[in-house]
Design a protein around this motif. Structure first.
Motif, PDB file in Angstrom:
ATOM      1  N   ILE A   1     -23.573 -16.886 -26.656  1.00 49.85           N
ATOM      2  CA  ILE A   1     -23.256 -15.982 -26.374  1.00 49.85           C
ATOM      3  C   ILE A   1     -21.719 -16.128 -26.628  1.00 49.85           C
ATOM      4  CG2 ILE A   1     -23.023 -14.279 -25.005  1.00 49.85           C
ATOM      5  CD1 ILE A   1     -23.338 -12.358 -27.519  1.00 49.85           C
ATOM      6  N   TYR A   2     -20.695 -15.708 -27.632  1.00 53.45           N
ATOM      7  CA  TYR A   2     -18.753 -16.160 -27.120  1.00 53.45           C
ATOM      8  C   TYR A   2     -18.880 -14.234 -27.771  1.00 53.45           C
ATOM      9  CZ  TYR A   2     -14.097 -15.930 -28.347  1.00 53.45           C
ATOM     10  OH  TYR A   2     -12.388 -16.292 -28.383  1.00 53.45           O
ATOM     11  N   ILE A   3     -17.869 -13.557 -26.814  1.00 58.14           N
ATOM     12  CA  ILE A   3     -17.420 -12.404 -27.579  1.00 58.14           C
ATOM     13  C   ILE A   3     -15.733 -12.571 -27.496  1.00 58.14           C
ATOM     14  CG2 ILE A   3     -17.313  -9.568 -27.045  1.00 58.14           C
ATOM     15  CD1 ILE A   3     -20.405 -10.251 -25.750  1.00 58.14           C
ATOM     16  N   TYR A   4     -14.825 -11.933 -28.722  1.00 63.06           N
ATOM     17  CA  TYR A   4     -13.836 -11.768 -28.660  1.00 63.06           C
ATOM     18  C   TYR A   4     -14.150  -9.763 -28.892  1.00 63.06           C
ATOM     19  CZ  TYR A   4      -9.268 -11.579 -27.546  1.00 63.06           C
ATOM     20  OH  TYR A   4      -7.727 -11.417 -26.545  1.00 63.06           O
ATOM     21  N   PRO A   5     -14.223  -8.937 -27.856  1.00 62.02           N
ATOM     22  CA  PRO A   5     -14.334  -7.940 -27.815  1.00 62.02           C
ATOM     23  C   PRO A   5     -12.962  -7.565 -28.697  1.00 62.02           C
ATOM     24  CG  PRO A   5     -14.327  -8.146 -26.044  1.00 62.02           C
ATOM     25  CD  PRO A   5     -14.483  -9.651 -26.376  1.00 62.02           C
TER      26      PRO A   5
ATOM     27  N   LEU B   1      -4.799 -25.613 -36.136  1.00 60.39           N
ATOM     28  CA  LEU B   1      -5.188 -25.857 -34.744  1.00 60.39           C
ATOM     29  C   LEU B   1      -5.285 -24.654 -34.197  1.00 60.39           C
ATOM     30  CD1 LEU B   1      -5.200 -29.121 -34.163  1.00 60.39           C
ATOM     31  CD2 LEU B   1      -2.925 -28.726 -33.054  1.00 60.39           C
ATOM     32  N   ASP B   2      -6.434 -24.561 -33.653  1.00 60.64           N
ATOM     33  CA  ASP B   2      -6.944 -23.521 -32.874  1.00 60.64           C
ATOM     34  C   ASP B   2      -6.952 -23.840 -31.583  1.00 60.64           C
ATOM     35  OD1 ASP B   2      -8.023 -20.508 -32.991  1.00 60.64           O
ATOM     36  OD2 ASP B   2      -8.613 -21.473 -31.462  1.00 60.64           O
ATOM     37  N   GLY B   3      -6.615 -22.815 -30.946  1.00 61.47           N
ATOM     38  CA  GLY B   3      -6.426 -23.261 -29.216  1.00 61.47           C
ATOM     39  C   GLY B   3      -5.120 -24.086 -28.465  1.00 61.47           C
TER      40      GLY B   3
ATOM     41  N   ARG C   1     -19.232 -18.412 -18.531  1.00 60.01           N
ATOM     42  CA  ARG C   1     -17.886 -19.596 -19.519  1.00 60.01           C
ATOM     43  C   ARG C   1     -17.543 -19.813 -20.533  1.00 60.01           C
ATOM     44  NH1 ARG C   1     -20.297 -21.265 -15.612  1.00 60.01           N
ATOM     45  NH2 ARG C   1     -20.876 -23.695 -15.056  1.00 60.01           N
ATOM     46  N   TYR C   2     -15.717 -19.576 -20.152  1.00 59.07           N
ATOM     47  CA  TYR C   2     -14.476 -19.593 -20.970  1.00 59.07           C
ATOM     48  C   TYR C   2     -13.832 -20.628 -21.314  1.00 59.07           C
ATOM     49  CZ  TYR C   2     -11.994 -16.344 -23.850  1.00 59.07           C
ATOM     50  OH  TYR C   2     -11.328 -15.471 -25.097  1.00 59.07           O
ATOM     51  N   ILE C   3     -13.795 -20.923 -22.014  1.00 57.73           N
ATOM     52  CA  ILE C   3     -12.257 -21.581 -22.202  1.00 57.73           C
ATOM     53  C   ILE C   3     -10.577 -21.535 -22.760  1.00 57.73           C
ATOM     54  CG2 ILE C   3     -11.951 -24.789 -22.812  1.00 57.73           C
ATOM     55  CD1 ILE C   3     -15.023 -24.857 -23.145  1.00 57.73           C
TER      56      ILE C   3
ATOM     57  N   SER D   1      -9.967 -21.872 -25.646  1.00 52.89           N
ATOM     58  CA  SER D   1     -10.107 -22.928 -27.063  1.00 52.89           C
ATOM     59  C   SER D   1     -11.779 -22.173 -28.020  1.00 52.89           C
ATOM     60  CB  SER D   1     -10.051 -23.827 -26.719  1.00 52.89           C
ATOM     61  OG  SER D   1      -9.976 -24.888 -28.010  1.00 52.89           O
ATOM     62  N   LEU D   2     -11.585 -21.361 -28.827  1.00 55.92           N
ATOM     63  CA  LEU D   2     -12.261 -20.551 -29.535  1.00 55.92           C
ATOM     64  C   LEU D   2     -13.655 -22.108 -29.919  1.00 55.92           C
ATOM     65  CD1 LEU D   2     -14.594 -18.973 -31.109  1.00 55.92           C
ATOM     66  CD2 LEU D   2     -12.600 -18.292 -32.505  1.00 55.92           C
ATOM     67  N   VAL D   3     -12.491 -22.991 -30.569  1.00 57.45           N
ATOM     68  CA  VAL D   3     -13.821 -24.093 -31.590  1.00 57.45           C
ATOM     69  C   VAL D   3     -14.984 -24.650 -30.133  1.00 57.45           C
ATOM     70  CG1 VAL D   3     -14.126 -26.305 -32.170  1.00 57.45           C
ATOM     71  CG2 VAL D   3     -12.688 -24.681 -33.319  1.00 57.45           C
TER      72      VAL D   3
HETATM   73  P1  P6P Z   1      -7.340 -14.853 -25.012  1.00 52.64           P
HETATM   74  C1  P6P Z   1      -6.580 -19.608 -28.908  1.00 52.64           C
HETATM   75  O1  P6P Z   1      -5.989 -18.727 -28.373  1.00 52.64           O
HETATM   76  C2  P6P Z   1      -7.206 -18.534 -29.452  1.00 52.64           C
HETATM   77  O2  P6P Z   1      -7.747 -17.999 -30.641  1.00 52.64           O
HETATM   78  C3  P6P Z   1      -9.028 -18.957 -29.109  1.00 52.64           C
HETATM   79  O3  P6P Z   1      -9.844 -20.546 -29.273  1.00 52.64           O
HETATM   80  C4  P6P Z   1      -9.815 -18.410 -27.924  1.00 52.64           C
HETATM   81  O4  P6P Z   1     -11.174 -17.983 -27.344  1.00 52.64           O
HETATM   82  C5  P6P Z   1      -9.272 -17.244 -27.472  1.00 52.64           C
HETATM   83  O5  P6P Z   1      -8.165 -17.444 -29.156  1.00 52.64           O
HETATM   84  C6  P6P Z   1      -8.225 -16.938 -26.244  1.00 52.64           C
HETATM   85  O6  P6P Z   1      -7.167 -15.690 -26.379  1.00 52.64           O
HETATM   86  O7  P6P Z   1      -6.728 -13.358 -25.360  1.00 52.64           O
HETATM   87  O8  P6P Z   1      -8.906 -14.726 -24.205  1.00 52.64           O
HETATM   88  O9  P6P Z   1      -6.646 -15.728 -23.947  1.00 52.64           O
END
Ligand code: P6P
Length: 338
Positions: free
Chosen positions: A260-264, A122-124, A242-244, A246-248
């Motif tokens: 594009i989604y970025i977690y840098p 359960l991500d997010g 747009r940044y919810i 919640s990755l999914v």
């Molecule tokens: P931040 C949720 O905890 C998660 O793993 C992803 O679903 C989400 O995109 C990201 O972390 C959010 O992280 O550091 O931006 O709050």
């Protein structure tokens, strides 16, 4: 091309029938992967029901424990983890599981099982209490060790290019299961009154470009110069942010609409926050199958070698042209800084 390929399955086909018909495309398929996909869909239906009820019975909110990530475990995290592990154990096809919620590998006891599953149940989950879409993300690998024994670390630490299937479930305004077995990406929408997933998004192809960028700009003080330059590029191009969180949910929107989604890398998460095995690799498989791209900013995500089950990596994922543009800015910082 057999007769099935010519007959693209119609919208409204049930997931069960879709899996069966697609299995027929593989004459040597023995049905184990099909059964495994069904097991995941069953667990998703059960978790979906728990999520929808969570506001009504006391299972929302923090569980009081911290998971291996040091994050507060939400009750639904724990319930989802239990449900998926139980479904995979009882299904018999999976010998070993890697879960975000468990520090060690989970041996199911199915020593004849041919498959390994890496899963974020359960991500997010921090979004549960505020009714924001959340998701399950999973990868499926064929074991490399002989059957008859427990799965080994070599079975678990395979590169993403070895995935035989990957998918996610998004528990949102509607619940969907989106997956690939390496022959395109298909999306199924859940009809709770019938308890069935129905084909709603056949052969998903992601736009080659887009006008949406998804990154937590609250971390921008620790962005590299190349990352900061790319964000400036997006703003100058009048893209929408747009940044919810919640990755999914962010990934799904960008998959369908482009973006594009970025977690840098950030000061708090020098290797990024997301996990290679059960977040980045499965979404990378899906996005590539849909015509998009995924990297850590320099190297293709699915070619990254996992150092351990919970290894983190930066994630640049989505429309091919946007990922390549971001990679260009990062490459320029190397030239400037070297
Ligand atoms: P931040 C949720 O905890 C998660 O793993 C992803 O679903 C989400 O995109 C990201 O972390 C959010 O992280 O550091 O931006 O709050």
């Amino acid at each position: 091309m057999n007769q099935h390929d010519k007959l693209a399955l119609p919208v409204g086909t049930t997931l069960d029938r879709f899996i069966m018909r697609k299995q027929e495309d593989f004459p040597y398929a023995t049905g184990e992967l099909s059964q495994l996909l069904r097991d995941i869909a069953l667990a998703a239906k059960i978790v979906n029901r728990e999520i929808n009820r969570s506001g009504l019975i006391d299972i929302a909110g923090a569980y009081g424990n911290r998971n291996v990530q040091g994050e507060d475990q939400q009750k639904l995290d724990v319930i989802a983890n239990i449900r998926f592990i139980r479904a995979l154990r009882n299904g018999g096809e999976v010998c070993t599981i890697i879960s975000e919620e468990d520090e060690e590998v989970i041996q199911t006891g199915n020593v004849q099982g041919k498959y390994i599953v890496a899963i974020d149940p359960l991500d997010g989950s921090s979004n549960i209490d505020v009714n924001v879409s959340i998701g399950t993300i999973f990868s499926i690998y064929r074991r490399v060790s002989p059957t008859g024994t427990e799965g080994t670390m070599a079975d678990c630490l395979q590169t993403g290019t070895n995935q035989v299937a990957a998918g996610y479930v998004i528990y949102g305004s509607s619940t969907m299961m989106v997956y690939t077995t390496g022959n395109g990406v298909n999306g199924f929408t859940y009809e709770p009154s019938l308890g069935e997933f129905f084909l709603s998004h056949p052969q998903i192809v992601t736009p080659q470009s887009g006008a949406v960028y998804s990154v937590n700009e609250g971390s921008s003080n620790s962005f590299s110069s190349g990352m900061a330059a790319f964000v400036t590029y997006c703003k100058e191009a009048n893209y929408s942010a747009r940044y919810i969180g919640s990755l999914v949910a962010d990934f799904h929107r960008n998959l369908l609409k482009g973006g594009i989604y970025i977690y840098p890398p950030t000061s708090k998460s020098p290797n990024g926050k997301l996990r290679l095995m059960y977040e980045c690799n499965p979404l990378a498989f899906i996005v590539e199958q849909a015509g998009g791209k995924s990297s850590n900013g320099r190297t293709r995500t699915m070619e990254l070698r996992p150092e351990d089950m919970h290894a983190r990596c930066p994630l640049f994922i989505g429309s091919k042209e946007l990922v390549e543009k971001a990679e260009e800015f990062l490459a320029q910082e190397e030239v400037v800084e070297s």
